[in-house]
Design an enzyme around this catalytic site. Sequence first.
Site, short mmCIF file in Angstrom:
data_model
loop_
_atom_site.label_atom_id
_atom_site.label_comp_id
_atom_site.label_asym_id
_atom_site.label_seq_id
_atom_site.Cartn_x
_atom_site.Cartn_y
_atom_site.Cartn_z
N LYS A 26 -0.40 4.38 6.63
CA LYS A 26 -0.97 5.30 5.63
C LYS A 26 -0.47 6.72 5.91
O LYS A 26 0.10 7.00 6.95
CB LYS A 26 -2.51 5.31 5.75
CG LYS A 26 -3.20 3.98 5.45
CD LYS A 26 -3.28 3.69 3.97
CE LYS A 26 -4.14 2.46 3.70
NZ LYS A 26 -3.61 1.24 4.37
N SER B 237 0.81 -1.21 0.00
CA SER B 237 0.00 0.00 0.00
C SER B 237 0.84 1.26 0.00
O SER B 237 0.36 2.35 -0.29
CB SER B 237 -0.95 0.00 1.20
OG SER B 237 -0.23 0.17 2.39
#
Lengths: 208, 208
Positions: free
Chosen positions: A166, A127
């Site tokens: 993130k 990610s």
Amino acid sequence: MANLRQRQQDILEFIGGFIDGKGYPPSVRDIQEGCSISSTSVVDYNLEALSKMGYLKRSKEISRGIELIGHRLSTARIPLLGSISAGQPLPVFPQDQTMLEDNTIEVDPSFVDLQTPVFALHVKGDSMIDALIKDGDYVVIKSQEHAETGEMVAVWLIQEEETTLKRFFPEGDKIRLQPENSSMSPIFVDAKNVQIKGRVVGVLRKYK
Amino acid sequence: MANLRQRQQDILEFIGGFIDGKGYPPSVRDIQEGCSISSTSVVDYNLEALSKMGYLKRSKEISRGIELIGHRLSTARIPLLGSISAGQPLPVFPQDQTMLEDNTIEVDPSFVDLQTPVFALHVKGDSMIDALIKDGDYVVIKSQEHAETGEMVAVWLIQEEETTLKRFFPEGDKIRLQPENSSMSPIFVDAKNVQIKGRVVGVLRKYK
DNA sequence: CCTATTACCGAACTCATGTTCTTATTATAT
DNA sequence: ATATAATAAGAACATGAGTTCGGTAATAGG
């Protein structure tokens, strides 16, 4: 006069070499001999000065109670707490729990600042590939509960019971968790469903 | 009886923890207290046994003269030799030269295998961006003079007098040095103009 | 059961080692 | 030059800390 600095330089070097060679720190008299100093009090004097300057730490009344700052092996050993972004729950944060040797990872001491806990996580998934962090890398994380906009953080999603890596973007009472992967979409979550675990301060990759 | 083994196990563990925590080895009496042993002579007795078994080394008549065997392996301080891919010449390879503290970097001990020298280089430029190595990263390099096809290596270009980080593809008497950056073209050089310095075994990145 | 060996205990002993004190010798500043 | 601090020297002091020794408990073998 540069003579002083030279002597203290000598002492520091000698201590380092002594520890490397023998495995334990030198006594005041070892230093005296090793650096050709006339008196133990001079050694004491200079050790005190070096200590004040932060080059080493002394333990009063303790034989060989000298610890070279920066020379320590363990300062840079940080706990490897688990994996991230794999939906695997991160255990209750262990402040200074004793870790098995296998669950630690050695990093450059500059990562550690003695104030805030630092730990590592093993990255699962891609990610954050566009931030040049890939599956299998280790991220070094500095423990903190707040984050600035756009910082790369490890967050705990309370409802989902998972940790994820993130970039952090607060948007009203929601938070946008932005992956760095053009093929993945951001996640929007309730602000109170998010618990920031820490900020990414380093990446470590090993090749086979 | 397992009791003996237990006590010695305790002692070993205590010593390790003490060194990690304080930076210098414990005294006999430190161990006595730390392991709840009734007498210093018992500590001495067991230390002698552990010494004979090779778990540690003792220096007679020396305060805290205990050296844990194998414990120093957790030090993995490797030299940071310079930068790569910036056209900056790499100095003659220093086997075990004394480095200034600023010119070393701490890495996980698993990078080091005691046989081959390992060092680090500061990456300049983005020629390996597609391999997720970017400008400013540190690459950990294992010193070797040969490389397998496709391996990521640090090579010294003799004529150009510069070091560069590329993937290695021998093609006849030429060698193709392939960057991992779609916007950059491979370099073809004479085989005898190339001197392999080592293979990349790790990457380390620090964020501000 | 007796004996030998190993592990442990407590205390005393002795030296290694950190600390302190006094005095001499420079530097730095006023 | 004179005062004041910083540095060095040597010796003495106090205690931290390794070692030794006589003795006891536990274990193993015959």
